[in-house]
Design a protein around this motif. Structure first.
Motif, PDB file in Angstrom:
ATOM      1  N   VAL A 158       0.850  -1.195   0.000  1.00 22.96           N
ATOM      2  CA  VAL A 158       0.000   0.000   0.000  1.00 22.96           C
ATOM      3  C   VAL A 158       0.885   1.245   0.000  1.00 22.96           C
ATOM      4  N   ILE A 159       0.948   1.932  -1.147  1.00 22.04           N
ATOM      5  CA  ILE A 159       1.799   3.109  -1.263  1.00 22.04           C
ATOM      6  C   ILE A 159       1.123   4.323  -0.638  1.00 22.04           C
ATOM      7  N   LYS A 160       1.924   5.215  -0.077  1.00 20.85           N
ATOM      8  CA  LYS A 160       1.407   6.416   0.571  1.00 20.85           C
ATOM      9  C   LYS A 160       2.515   7.463   0.595  1.00 20.85           C
ATOM     10  N   MET A 161       2.170   8.658   1.040  1.00 19.52           N
ATOM     11  CA  MET A 161       3.182   9.699   1.211  1.00 19.52           C
ATOM     12  C   MET A 161       3.728   9.665   2.633  1.00 19.52           C
ATOM     13  N   GLY A 162       5.046   9.698   2.738  1.00 21.74           N
ATOM     14  CA  GLY A 162       5.667   9.939   4.022  1.00 21.74           C
ATOM     15  C   GLY A 162       5.669  11.431   4.296  1.00 21.74           C
ATOM     16  N   LYS A 211      -3.088   5.991  -2.616  1.00 17.42           N
ATOM     17  CA  LYS A 211      -2.429   6.006  -3.922  1.00 17.42           C
ATOM     18  C   LYS A 211      -2.682   7.328  -4.638  1.00 17.42           C
ATOM     19  N   ASN A 212      -3.921   7.795  -4.616  1.00 23.80           N
ATOM     20  CA  ASN A 212      -4.259   9.054  -5.276  1.00 23.80           C
ATOM     21  C   ASN A 212      -3.516  10.232  -4.647  1.00 23.80           C
ATOM     22  N   GLU A 213      -3.360  10.176  -3.321  1.00 23.83           N
ATOM     23  CA  GLU A 213      -2.639  11.249  -2.636  1.00 23.83           C
ATOM     24  C   GLU A 213      -1.181  11.288  -3.070  1.00 23.83           C
ATOM     25  N   VAL A 214      -0.599  10.129  -3.297  1.00 19.39           N
ATOM     26  CA  VAL A 214       0.787  10.082  -3.770  1.00 19.39           C
ATOM     27  C   VAL A 214       0.905  10.765  -5.122  1.00 19.39           C
ATOM     28  N   TYR A 215       0.018  10.421  -6.029  1.00 17.05           N
ATOM     29  CA  TYR A 215       0.117  10.962  -7.388  1.00 17.05           C
ATOM     30  C   TYR A 215      -0.252  12.441  -7.438  1.00 17.05           C
ATOM     31  N   ARG A 216      -1.029  12.908  -6.460  1.00 10.75           N
ATOM     32  CA  ARG A 216      -1.365  14.326  -6.388  1.00 10.75           C
ATOM     33  C   ARG A 216      -0.287  15.131  -5.667  1.00 10.75           C
ATOM     34  N   ASN A 274      -7.065   2.719   3.669  1.00 11.63           N
ATOM     35  CA  ASN A 274      -7.810   3.324   2.561  1.00 11.63           C
ATOM     36  C   ASN A 274      -6.886   3.380   1.345  1.00 11.63           C
ATOM     37  N   THR A 275      -6.727   2.226   0.715  1.00  8.85           N
ATOM     38  CA  THR A 275      -5.673   2.016  -0.273  1.00  8.85           C
ATOM     39  C   THR A 275      -5.759   2.966  -1.461  1.00  8.85           C
ATOM     40  N   GLU A 276      -6.921   3.107  -2.079  1.00  5.00           N
ATOM     41  CA  GLU A 276      -7.052   3.953  -3.263  1.00  5.00           C
ATOM     42  C   GLU A 276      -6.820   5.421  -2.920  1.00  5.00           C
ATOM     43  N   ILE A 314      -5.992   5.613   7.262  1.00  8.98           N
ATOM     44  CA  ILE A 314      -6.361   4.318   7.844  1.00  8.98           C
ATOM     45  C   ILE A 314      -7.692   4.469   8.570  1.00  8.98           C
ATOM     46  N   ASN A 315      -8.304   3.341   8.864  1.00  6.59           N
ATOM     47  CA  ASN A 315      -9.534   3.311   9.657  1.00  6.59           C
ATOM     48  C   ASN A 315      -9.255   2.557  10.952  1.00  6.59           C
TER      49      ASN A 315
END
Length: 464
Positions: free
Chosen positions: A182-186, A400-405, A395-397, A310-311
């Motif tokens: 699960v990719i995310k922003m650090g 991912k969207n936050e990374v690309y944004r 909240n996987t999607e 996350i939830n």
């Protein structure tokens, strides 16, 4: 029918409940110290450790020819009953008390003596046949019996924290594996930094707690160095030659733990630094645990206007006025426990510092505070694991969207497109609220194929 018996000590006569196994000095402690709701009876592990100390002492005294077999057998039998958890209600004194633990030691001496008297066929209080001081407390002082029992009880209690911590580590480690893709922003300074995975974030949580397990154990093992045989100030007055070592060996055998005699008994009788060290180890863990709970609350913030990465499991309605609100109550309660642990460490440090000359009379507050810290911290760790960590979802999607944004992904492209291009793209993306991805394509800096390759999580998350 008379419901009291009269017992006598240095200060004179005092009425004691006729059916009580404790005696006059315990009754004085009941009368003197009405301080807290924490009674010695609430700490059976401490009472059992006191019984172990008294059992090792009476066996040593018998082996050294200081006590006859009849009294030895009766006292031993009484101690074994306490070790089995009997007579807890006979320890009604407040844990906060003056006297450096004398009331605790005498409570144990009196209860053991009266149980022994009944086993020999006598009435409670008929001390001419078995005396709390001359027989049960033979070759001892409060100043060696009390801290020895306390240390042994704390050593046993310390396993509650390390057991709970080990389980929490495994729970976090399982979540790390679950979230490894699960990719995310650090983030650094609450600003977008560079990409990572949620799995890496949880792996860091797990690893930082795992490091505390041997650290806590190392400090807990200091409790196994005791001063039995030191008597009043460490000189061993009124204990026979060989008593200290033999009694310590019997304690080690009885508890099946590597209990050892302190090298310098005068130093060991006044020194409380082992308590400070363990309190410091708990404080260190509490700081880490609280930081993790802060992170969990941030990551779960939202669900619309926060990070919402996350939830956390929903545990209760969150507001009496705002419908639909659910709060992160489990991390919140663990935060509060951690604050208490940090404050307790200061109490213990001040109590240790207050020692004077050959004794520290503040050990009772050290005892209560350490027992409290161990209990609530281990409970908090279990609660965090069972009621929160094991139910966390990603909240996987959205991640991912936050990374690309994010503007932050330009850092991953910096070695490819150069710092100047990276700065220009980052600035334009921020000013125009556009994605880095789209702008790089628009400026023909990279092809779509190249960009997708460079932004593949496998190429962004490790040195390359």
């Amino acid at each position: 029918m008379n419901s009291f018996r009269t017992e006598t000590d240095l200060l004179g006569d005092l009425q004691v409940p006729v059916n009580a196994y404790y005696g006059v000095q315990t009754q004085r402690a009941i009368n003197n110290f009405k301080i807290s709701n924490h009674k010695l009876s609430q700490y059976p592990i401490f009472i059992k450790s006191l019984a172990a100390v008294k059992l090792a002492a009476v066996e040593t005294n018998y082996e050294l020819g200081l006590i006859n077999e009849t009294i030895k057998d009766a006292i031993s039998a009484a101690c074994k009953e306490l070790l089995n958890g009997a007579y807890l209600n006979e320890f009604p004194i407040d844990m906060i008390q003056g006297g450096a633990g004398t009331s605790v030691n005498m409570n144990a001496n009196e209860v053991i003596a009266n149980i022994a008297l009944e086993k020999m066929g006598y009435q409670k209080g008929d001390y001419q046949h078995c005396l709390p001081n001359d027989h049960v407390n033979l070759s001892q002082s409060t100043n060696d019996a009390y801290p020895t029992a306390l240390k042994l009880a704390l050593f046993q209690s310390s396993k509650l924290i390390t057991d709970a911590l080990e389980k929490l580590f495994f729970s976090l480690d399982r979540k790390a594996k679950e979230f490894e893709g699960v990719i995310k922003m650090g983030r650094t300074q609450l600003q977008d930094a560079v990409p990572m995975t949620l799995g890496q974030e949880f792996e860091a949580f797990a690893f930082t707690l795992k490091k505390e397990i041997p650290y806590l154990q190392e400090h807990a093992y200091q409790f196994l160095e005791v001063n039995m045989g030191a008597t009043a100030i460490g000189t061993g007055l009124n204990a026979p030659k060989g008593y200290a070592q033999l009694c310590t060996e019997k304690l080690a055998a009885l508890l099946n733990e590597p209990v050892k005699l302190a090298e310098n008994l005068v130093e060991a009788t006044s020194d409380t630094s082992g308590f400070v060290a363990y309190a410091g180890a708990m404080k260190k863990l509490a700081v880490k645990l609280s930081k993790i709970c802060n992170d969990l609350r941030l990551l779960a913030s939202g669900p619309r206007a926060g990070l919402y990465e996350i939830n956390l499991p929903a545990k209760q309605p969150g507001s009496s006025i705002m419908p639909g609100k659910v709060n992160p109550v489990i991390p919140e309660v663990v935060n509060q426990v951690c604050f208490k642990i940090i404050g307790n460490e200061l109490t213990i440090s001040l109590a240790a510092e207050a020692g004077q000359l050959q004794l520290n009379v503040m050990e009772p507050i050290i005892a209560l505070t350490l027992f409290e810290s161990i209990e609530i911290l281990s409970n908090a760790i279990d609660t965090l694991r069972v009621e929160c960590v094991e139910g966390i979802t990603a909240n996987t999607e959205h991640l991912k969207n936050e990374v690309y944004r994010s503007i932050g992904i330009v850092t991953a492209l910096n070695p490819i497109i150069g710092y100047k291009n990276s700065t220009k793209i980052a600035k334009q993306a921020l000013e125009e609220n556009r994605s880095v991805y789209d702008l790089i394509l628009e400026h023909n800096i990279l092809t779509k194929e190249q960009l997708d390759t460079y932004l593949d999580p496998k190429n962004m998350l490790n040195p390359h």
